[in-house]
Design a protein around this motif. Structure first.
Motif, PDB file in Angstrom:
ATOM      1  N   THR A 136      46.169  48.848  26.923  1.00 48.73           N
ATOM      2  CA  THR A 136      46.791  47.715  26.244  1.00 48.73           C
ATOM      3  C   THR A 136      46.894  46.476  27.123  1.00 48.73           C
ATOM      4  O   THR A 136      47.329  45.428  26.661  1.00 48.73           O
ATOM      5  N   SER A 137      46.557  46.599  28.379  1.00 48.19           N
ATOM      6  CA  SER A 137      46.700  45.450  29.271  1.00 48.19           C
ATOM      7  C   SER A 137      45.503  44.521  29.142  1.00 48.19           C
ATOM      8  O   SER A 137      44.365  44.974  29.053  1.00 48.19           O
ATOM      9  N   PRO A 138      45.708  43.219  29.174  1.00 44.77           N
ATOM     10  CA  PRO A 138      44.578  42.294  29.145  1.00 44.77           C
ATOM     11  C   PRO A 138      43.789  42.270  30.454  1.00 44.77           C
ATOM     12  O   PRO A 138      42.732  41.645  30.516  1.00 44.77           O
ATOM     13  N   VAL A 139      44.318  42.940  31.479  1.00 41.19           N
ATOM     14  CA  VAL A 139      43.577  43.016  32.740  1.00 41.19           C
ATOM     15  C   VAL A 139      43.340  44.485  33.088  1.00 41.19           C
ATOM     16  O   VAL A 139      43.474  44.919  34.235  1.00 41.19           O
ATOM     17  N   GLU A 140      42.972  45.240  32.064  1.00 41.20           N
ATOM     18  CA  GLU A 140      42.841  46.686  32.189  1.00 41.20           C
ATOM     19  C   GLU A 140      41.867  47.085  33.299  1.00 41.20           C
ATOM     20  O   GLU A 140      42.158  47.956  34.107  1.00 41.20           O
ATOM     21  N   ALA A 141      40.697  46.438  33.318  1.00 43.23           N
ATOM     22  CA  ALA A 141      39.668  46.829  34.287  1.00 43.23           C
ATOM     23  C   ALA A 141      40.159  46.610  35.712  1.00 43.23           C
ATOM     24  O   ALA A 141      40.008  47.467  36.581  1.00 43.23           O
ATOM     25  N   PHE A 142      40.765  45.460  35.936  1.00 43.02           N
ATOM     26  CA  PHE A 142      41.270  45.151  37.267  1.00 43.02           C
ATOM     27  C   PHE A 142      42.346  46.150  37.676  1.00 43.02           C
ATOM     28  O   PHE A 142      42.361  46.652  38.797  1.00 43.02           O
ATOM     29  N   ALA A 143      43.237  46.446  36.737  1.00 44.95           N
ATOM     30  CA  ALA A 143      44.333  47.366  37.050  1.00 44.95           C
ATOM     31  C   ALA A 143      43.822  48.781  37.309  1.00 44.95           C
ATOM     32  O   ALA A 143      44.296  49.470  38.221  1.00 44.95           O
ATOM     33  N   ASN A 144      42.859  49.220  36.510  1.00 40.04           N
ATOM     34  CA  ASN A 144      42.302  50.559  36.728  1.00 40.04           C
ATOM     35  C   ASN A 144      41.670  50.660  38.107  1.00 40.04           C
ATOM     36  O   ASN A 144      41.837  51.653  38.818  1.00 40.04           O
ATOM     37  N   ASP A 145      40.947  49.632  38.485  1.00 38.07           N
ATOM     38  CA  ASP A 145      40.329  49.633  39.813  1.00 38.07           C
ATOM     39  C   ASP A 145      41.409  49.630  40.902  1.00 38.07           C
ATOM     40  O   ASP A 145      41.293  50.346  41.902  1.00 38.07           O
ATOM     41  N   SER A 146      42.439  48.823  40.706  1.00 41.33           N
ATOM     42  CA  SER A 146      43.503  48.747  41.717  1.00 41.33           C
ATOM     43  C   SER A 146      44.188  50.092  41.865  1.00 41.33           C
ATOM     44  O   SER A 146      44.481  50.536  42.988  1.00 41.33           O
ATOM     45  N   MET A 147      44.456  50.754  40.734  1.00 46.02           N
ATOM     46  CA  MET A 147      45.099  52.065  40.805  1.00 46.02           C
ATOM     47  C   MET A 147      44.189  53.084  41.467  1.00 46.02           C
ATOM     48  O   MET A 147      44.633  53.916  42.265  1.00 46.02           O
ATOM     49  N   SER A 148      42.900  53.053  41.123  1.00 45.80           N
ATOM     50  CA  SER A 148      41.957  53.998  41.749  1.00 45.80           C
ATOM     51  C   SER A 148      41.950  53.821  43.256  1.00 45.80           C
ATOM     52  O   SER A 148      41.960  54.789  44.017  1.00 45.80           O
ATOM     53  N   MET A 168      30.125  46.383  48.840  1.00 43.47           N
ATOM     54  CA  MET A 168      29.354  45.321  49.468  1.00 43.47           C
ATOM     55  C   MET A 168      29.744  43.981  48.849  1.00 43.47           C
ATOM     56  O   MET A 168      30.291  43.927  47.742  1.00 43.47           O
ATOM     57  N   TYR A 169      29.421  42.937  49.552  1.00 44.07           N
ATOM     58  CA  TYR A 169      29.824  41.595  49.140  1.00 44.07           C
ATOM     59  C   TYR A 169      29.318  41.267  47.741  1.00 44.07           C
ATOM     60  O   TYR A 169      30.078  40.786  46.900  1.00 44.07           O
ATOM     61  N   MET A 170      28.034  41.557  47.475  1.00 42.25           N
ATOM     62  CA  MET A 170      27.476  41.204  46.170  1.00 42.25           C
ATOM     63  C   MET A 170      28.051  42.089  45.063  1.00 42.25           C
ATOM     64  O   MET A 170      28.206  41.650  43.933  1.00 42.25           O
ATOM     65  N   LEU A 171      28.367  43.327  45.390  1.00 40.98           N
ATOM     66  CA  LEU A 171      28.975  44.209  44.394  1.00 40.98           C
ATOM     67  C   LEU A 171      30.364  43.693  44.021  1.00 40.98           C
ATOM     68  O   LEU A 171      30.738  43.675  42.854  1.00 40.98           O
ATOM     69  N   TYR A 172      31.098  43.257  45.033  1.00 43.34           N
ATOM     70  CA  TYR A 172      32.428  42.729  44.759  1.00 43.34           C
ATOM     71  C   TYR A 172      32.333  41.423  43.980  1.00 43.34           C
ATOM     72  O   TYR A 172      33.119  41.160  43.069  1.00 43.34           O
ATOM     73  N   LEU A 173      31.327  40.629  44.307  1.00 35.88           N
ATOM     74  CA  LEU A 173      31.107  39.397  43.563  1.00 35.88           C
ATOM     75  C   LEU A 173      30.813  39.706  42.096  1.00 35.88           C
ATOM     76  O   LEU A 173      31.350  39.086  41.180  1.00 35.88           O
ATOM     77  N   TYR A 174      29.952  40.705  41.887  1.00 31.49           N
ATOM     78  CA  TYR A 174      29.591  41.102  40.517  1.00 31.49           C
ATOM     79  C   TYR A 174      30.824  41.561  39.752  1.00 31.49           C
ATOM     80  O   TYR A 174      31.040  41.203  38.601  1.00 31.49           O
ATOM     81  N   ARG A 175      31.649  42.372  40.398  1.00 31.41           N
ATOM     82  CA  ARG A 175      32.844  42.871  39.710  1.00 31.41           C
ATOM     83  C   ARG A 175      33.753  41.720  39.319  1.00 31.41           C
ATOM     84  O   ARG A 175      34.304  41.683  38.216  1.00 31.41           O
ATOM     85  N   ASN A 176      33.923  40.775  40.209  1.00 37.30           N
ATOM     86  CA  ASN A 176      34.776  39.629  39.884  1.00 37.30           C
ATOM     87  C   ASN A 176      34.213  38.846  38.703  1.00 37.30           C
ATOM     88  O   ASN A 176      34.949  38.425  37.820  1.00 37.30           O
ATOM     89  N   ALA A 177      32.883  38.691  38.696  1.00 36.50           N
ATOM     90  CA  ALA A 177      32.271  37.875  37.649  1.00 36.50           C
ATOM     91  C   ALA A 177      32.311  38.561  36.292  1.00 36.50           C
ATOM     92  O   ALA A 177      32.677  37.948  35.288  1.00 36.50           O
ATOM     93  N   PHE A 178      31.912  39.836  36.245  1.00 33.43           N
ATOM     94  CA  PHE A 178      31.662  40.460  34.947  1.00 33.43           C
ATOM     95  C   PHE A 178      32.646  41.553  34.570  1.00 33.43           C
ATOM     96  O   PHE A 178      32.628  42.025  33.453  1.00 33.43           O
ATOM     97  N   ARG A 179      33.467  41.962  35.495  1.00 34.83           N
ATOM     98  CA  ARG A 179      34.445  42.994  35.150  1.00 34.83           C
ATOM     99  C   ARG A 179      35.844  42.400  35.071  1.00 34.83           C
ATOM    100  O   ARG A 179      36.639  42.795  34.223  1.00 34.83           O
ATOM    101  N   TYR A 180      36.141  41.463  35.963  1.00 34.53           N
ATOM    102  CA  TYR A 180      37.463  40.871  35.982  1.00 34.53           C
ATOM    103  C   TYR A 180      37.491  39.490  35.322  1.00 34.53           C
ATOM    104  O   TYR A 180      38.503  38.811  35.366  1.00 34.53           O
ATOM    105  N   PHE A 181      36.398  39.072  34.726  1.00 36.88           N
ATOM    106  CA  PHE A 181      36.313  37.773  34.044  1.00 36.88           C
ATOM    107  C   PHE A 181      36.679  36.630  34.986  1.00 36.88           C
ATOM    108  O   PHE A 181      37.360  35.683  34.578  1.00 36.88           O
TER     109      PHE A 181
END
Lengths: 481, 323
Positions: A434-446, B272-285
């Protein structure tokens, strides 16, 4: 040079090259000219009295009677998907002869590429697909304005009304009171036990005898764990192996990771510290305190690939309803509910849906919603019965239907029992997705839990860091949403 | 410039000669046609390289989630990156570790293979092809293959190690050995290409120099160090620069080995730097932040390349001394 001028002009090689260069350059310039963005709400082929509006928060119009082709993006790729989704879509097209669905079952968007990357790019560019299946909750996309709100469609829907879905599951599609998609599957979580190992050690494999508390579960696990030097040859229970279940484990101990009611993260609570400490002690007592030794000995999570549970080397594993038909076990098995933690009072389950949503700016929202409605209700009921036993999120699915493949595997009686088990479990689901930052939070928890289990941080430290990061990310997103 | 004696008044002005009407000179016409013919490349450079690069520079100063218009925030992304992101510096250190080990090893192995294959033996072509072929395997397929080979319990690599009485390693399951696992994958995939380039350079070394050195009593090591290395120093320089640029941008193997979410390897050891960049761009918006990371990477690569170029005057020998 010095060529006599002829009264008759011939098309020389120089002329040809000149013409080719001019034509090629002109064609390229024309191709590179910016195209007008498609007006999503006013397609030229729509000729109905009430045209579909750009924001379907207003009254949705009747779908067009002219032939419309809608696109569906998904990430499915298995043979079962390739066999059954075309059939389910054919049912929809038969009911809606003016709508054709364009789709591929290739594991990604048409033409290949990363699904999330391309979907976001297409939404940003204003030419998204009409519909898509998401494996991340629509609430996150909705919070950023990437998906259409469909509340007005739900009001007028035939089968996909808001109260026709399990409430806890539907909540994963909602943000600030609006609904940004529908869950097709509820995918209830549970634990699987290897009855053969239980029988060998003289432990009851009946569902009702399975431990109800973490303490009892840990004691039971110790009976199964077996090492050969530094190689783990049989695992007991390893609750930490499935990151998607973290919020459920937290709530089973009376804590929470994300509170959707107050829209706050609550990661660094005493209950969560207690939860992680239980896991650290479990790892120390049964697995030599060394996650690397465990990881080096094999794959201990879920049921796919080289999973030790599937190979018969693990007594208990975490998974979901889909595993009943996804996996092929060479031994008798049973499904059991999650036990509660020392500070928990309520047994509950998790869920992991396939979500259907309509990206913002899709050209045919009315037709797209009809497709979403079909896929999340009748269509998924067909999938559930004929293909994979992934419990529908729609409560209106025929309760007497039983997954055919499951019947082949365990017999009619046990199949009905398992089906009823999941339906019962879904009445009490944890607050998740339900969180709007679900992906970020899941990664942080992992990352936090990984650090704790590998003794790089204490539960308090790791949870405090995760809390700080997640809350900051949430506040930043809420400001801009 | 042409001089049309048959015309009336003549005015030569560079590209134009005015003879009662506007007319381009032949030179001017040929220039224009030349530009027209290269226009596809110029347009693609502008559209697909220059514009995205400029856009990225702009986005690096904004809060931008792709889905909503960017909002100017100045240097906030950079201050967050350098002072308030717990994963930024680990991604930098992981990448630097990878670069510092994979690049020298890659160049050394490439040269070693090239020296081995620089012989006129029957069937040598087969071996040259065999060593080059891994470079043609797509990165994803290669990584998946290596994940099987490096399986801690049943992988072939650990089986070979156990034959040598070396304890089995955790590889991708171990925070210590996960980066060496990626380096191993990279060496397998890129050494062939490096080898081929070195082979071409070795072929260019005049035999007369080698023979003269032999006659003067130089042994093979002497010949290698005093003749071969200086003569191929430009190629070493090229491979170093390309290797550094490529390894700083390592992505596919880290992505496949760790996935898009959760930890990137145990304790984020292959984040890696590019992997973290990718995550920021497409996973964390967080495209604005990712653009800022990209800008920093760009600056670092420019500086590193410049440093290498400056240093090259000390150790790279060009045939034409005036360059």
């Amino acid at each position: 040079m010095g060529q006599p001028k002829s009264s008759k002009h011939t098309f020389s090689r120089r002329d040809f090259l000149r013409l080719a260069g001019i034509t090629g350059g002109a064609a390229l310039l024309a191709a590179c000219a910016p195209q007008a963005a498609p007006a999503p709400a006013e397609p030229t082929q729509a000729s109905e009295p009430a045209k579909a509006e750009e924001k379907p928060t207003e009254q949705p119009a009747a779908p067009s009677a002219e032939q419309i082709t809608i696109s569906w993006w998904n990430q499915f790729s298995t043979d079962t998907c390739k066999e059954w989704f075309p059939k389910i879509i054919k049912l929809f097209e038969d009911d809606n002869p003016n709508i054709k669905v364009e789709f591929e079952i290739t594991g990604g968007p048409p033409g290949g590429g990363d699904f999330a990357e391309l979907l976001l790019a297409r939404i940003a560019a204003g030419n998204p697909p009409d519909t898509c299946t998401l494996w991340d909750p629509p609430s996150g996309y909705g919070a950023r304005g990437a998906m259409d709100a469909i509340d007005n469609y739900l009001v007028k829907a035939e089968t996909a009304k808001a109260d026709a879905f399990f409430p806890g599951v539907l909540a994963s599609c909602q943000f600030k009171g609006k609904t940004y998609g529908l869950p097709a599957s509820a995918g209830a979580g549970c634990m699987f036990i290897n009855k053969k190992i239980f029988d060998e050690l003289g432990v009851s494999a009946k569902r009702e005898d399975f431990p109800k508390t973490w303490g009892d579960y840990r004691e039971l696990s110790a009976k199964f764990v077996s090492w050969d030097g530094d190689v783990l040859i049989r695992g007991g229970g390893m609750p930490w192996t499935s990151p998607w279940l973290f919020s459920t484990w937290s709530q089973l101990n009376g804590g929470q990771i994300f509170d959707s009611k107050t829209v706050q993260y609550k990661i660094d609570s005493p209950q969560n510290e207690e939860w992680l400490q239980v896991w650290v002690d479990w790892l120390d007592q049964q697995y030599k305190g060394d996650l690397e030794k465990v990881s080096t000995s094999g794959v201990w999570d879920d049921i796919y690939g080289e999973a030790q549970f599937t190979k018969g080397n693990m007594a208990v594993t975490n998974s979901g309803a889909w595993a009943c038909t996804d996996a092929v076990f060479e031994f008798d098995w049973e499904v059991v509910p999650f036990p509660t933690g020392p500070s928990g009072a309520k047994q509950m389950t998790s869920f992991w849906p396939n979500w259907f949503a309509m990206p913002k700016g899709g050209p045919h929202p009315d037709e797209a919603f009809l497709f979403v409605e079909h896929m999340t209700t009748d269509g998924w009921a067909v999938w559930y019965t004929e293909a994979i036993m992934d419990t529908p999120a729609w409560t209106g699915y025929p309760k007497d239907s039983v997954n055919k493949k499951l019947v082949e595997v365990v017999g009619q009686e046990q199949a009905i029992d398992i089906q009823n088990f999941y339906a019962e479990q879904l009445k009490s689901v944890s607050d998740m997705w339900t969180s709007p930052v679900e992906a970020f939070a899941n990664d942080s928890m992992s990352q936090a839990i990984d650090a704790v289990l590998r003794k790089q941080a204490t539960p308090a430290e790791a949870l405090a860091n995760a809390q700080k990061a997640c809350q900051a990310k949430l506040e930043e997103t809420m400001k801009t949403s | 410039m042409e001089n049309d004696a048959a015309s009336g008044s003549i005015l030569k002005k560079g590209w134009f000669k005015i003879t009662g009407r506007f007319r381009l000179t032949r030179q001017a016409r040929e220039n224009i046609y030349g530009y027209l013919f290269v226009s596809p490349w110029i347009i693609s450079l502008l559209v697909f390289t220059a514009y995205p690069t400029m856009a990225s520079f702009y986005f690096s100063m904004t809060k931008y989630n792709v889905l909503n218009p960017p909002k100017w925030v100045g240097v906030t992304n950079f201050t967050t990156m350098f002072t308030n992101d717990p994963l930024y510096w680990p991604s930098v250190s992981n990448t630097i570790y990878y670069v510092l080990i994979s690049v020298p090893l890659g160049v050394a192995f490439g040269l070693f293979l090239a020296l081995l294959l620089n012989q006129n033996l029957k069937g040598i072509g087969f071996y040259r092809t065999a060593f080059y072929l891994p470079g043609l395997v797509p990165a994803v397929a290669s990584t998946l293959l290596w994940m099987v080979l490096l399986n801690p319990r049943f992988g072939l690599v650990n089986e070979l190690l156990s034959l040598l009485y070396i304890p089995k390693l955790g590889w991708l399951s171990s925070p210590t050995w996960s980066k060496p696992a990626l380096i191993l994958m990279s060496l397998w995939g890129t050494t062939g290409g490096t080898m081929l380039i070195f082979l071409a350079a070795l072929k260019e070394i005049p035999q007369s120099l080698i023979e003269a050195a032999m006659m003067d009593g130089a042994n093979s090591w002497h010949r290698f160090w005093v003749i071969t290395i200086p003569m191929i120093s430009t190629t070493i320089f090229f491979n170093l620069v390309m290797g550094i640029i490529g390894s700083f941008q390592v992505f596919a193997s880290a992505y496949v080995a760790s996935g898009t979410g959760g930890t990137a390897g145990p304790l984020n050891s292959i984040l890696m730097y590019m992997l973290y960049l990718y995550r920021n761009a497409f996973r964390y918006f967080n495209m604005g932040y990712a653009s800022a990371m990209a800008l920093v990477m760009f600056i670092v690569l420019v500086l590193v390349t410049l440093a290498l170029v400056r240093s090259s005057s000390a150790w790279v020998h060009y045939e034409n001394a005036n360059r």
